[in-house]
Design an enzyme around this catalytic site. Sequence first.
Site, mmCIF file in Angstrom:
data_model
loop_
_atom_site.group_PDB
_atom_site.id
_atom_site.type_symbol
_atom_site.label_atom_id
_atom_site.label_comp_id
_atom_site.label_asym_id
_atom_site.label_seq_id
_atom_site.Cartn_x
_atom_site.Cartn_y
_atom_site.Cartn_z
ATOM 1 C CE1 TYR A 27 80.557 176.800 57.310
ATOM 2 C CE2 TYR A 27 81.620 174.923 58.348
ATOM 3 C CZ TYR A 27 81.656 175.995 57.473
ATOM 4 O OH TYR A 27 82.807 176.258 56.771
ATOM 5 C CE1 TYR A 155 82.966 177.300 52.163
ATOM 6 C CE2 TYR A 155 84.736 175.693 52.137
ATOM 7 C CZ TYR A 155 84.007 176.656 52.804
ATOM 8 O OH TYR A 155 84.320 176.968 54.096
ATOM 9 C CG ASP A 249 90.858 175.340 47.097
ATOM 10 O OD1 ASP A 249 91.517 174.573 47.832
ATOM 11 O OD2 ASP A 249 89.886 176.000 47.500
ATOM 12 C CE LYS A 278 89.077 171.045 54.529
ATOM 13 N NZ LYS A 278 88.107 171.277 55.618
#
Length: 430
Positions: A27, A155, A249, A278
């Site tokens: 990014y 996202y 998600d 995560k």
Amino acid sequence: MSRKKGDQGTSRPAWYEAGLAHVWLPYAQMKTVRAPLPVARTQGSRIMLCDGRELIDGIASWWTACHGYNHPYIGKAVEHQLALMPHVMFGGLAHEQALTLAGRLAACLPGDLTRVFFSESGSVAVEIAMKMAVQFWLNQGVGKRKKFVAFKGGYHGDTTGAMAICDSDDGMHARFRGLLPEHYIVELPQSEESAEAFARCLERHAEELAGIIVEPLVQGAGGMRFHTPLVLQRLRAAADRYQLLLIFDEIFTGFGRTGSLFACEAAGVVPDIMTLSKALTGGTLPLAVTVARGKVFDAFWSDDPTRALLHGPTFMGNALACAAANASLDLFEREPRLRQVADIAAALEQGLAPCGGLPGVKDVRVKGAIGVVELDRIDDLEAMRARFVEEGVFVRPFGSIIYLTPAFTIGEDELARLTAAVTKVVGKAG
């Protein structure tokens, strides 16, 4: 890569200078981005830099390190597994850590989410969920259902399939629109108007839809947008009405981040497929899972080999990562993580409240161990990130959002320093 005020200059170690010219950072516009901070080690909620400075980590390495860094219990579990077997392929072979983890996840997830498919990253787990949903219909002789309904502000990852169900209009993936398959991206059904628009979309396109995918309770990297459990209940009802698969998600929200172990529990809703990653390993090793309900798995159960799920990441079910995940689940069982999340939520509410009266602040909101200060705009993200470092904290704003997602084990004084730093930096920005 530019060298700006706040870079470490001569304090950089030799490995940093030798290697930096060969990496491509995430990014980041490599021509103008500030050089990353060289890290020597971590401990708890602290990042120790090579120049001797310590930073309090406000985002737990993209909210993965839920137990803090270097938790000794997870470390010992990984060390023990390393001595036995770091990895073995999951094709034709199996091992204790992966099978134990699959059973434990099935036991703690709601409903009959009982079939666990392993991968290495959250984005890939989403791709697998989409593939499962489409093939669920193909295996039943329905070839039209290949599209998804997803939501603005959402996202789901940076791989091609996952990008296609992100919010392409306002998100970072807009430039890839010609490459990506087209799905239906609508507003979350939060208001009467948006609920009606969602219903119209389903009515028009139900016969070509495989499923609905959403980040439950919090749309994370798309803007840290919160919604109520009622939204998830509406999605479940709509999925049932049109016989669609509902995919949650929970890569961001899973494992306590929103206040319950899984966000879906707050709504009393069981999705048909769930993705997790995560915090699954406590932030130690890459691992992800896509978990399916019995009816999804049953659609693949056949004597016909072409009806199998033909997918197999090389490092799926990695023994070291599964050992870390099992140790992380032990900590959730033995230590008061959800109570700690509730305490963090209260501290974030109190600590970030002063930001609400500052110039340029659009909103201040908290859900579980997520604290958000949304600004009208941030003109120079790199400069703001550097100001946080000057305050002795690591906070990484994006877009117009400053957020805190600390480790659940963070100390009260450390959390107070984080919220004070946010208030100070926001005050100067206004």
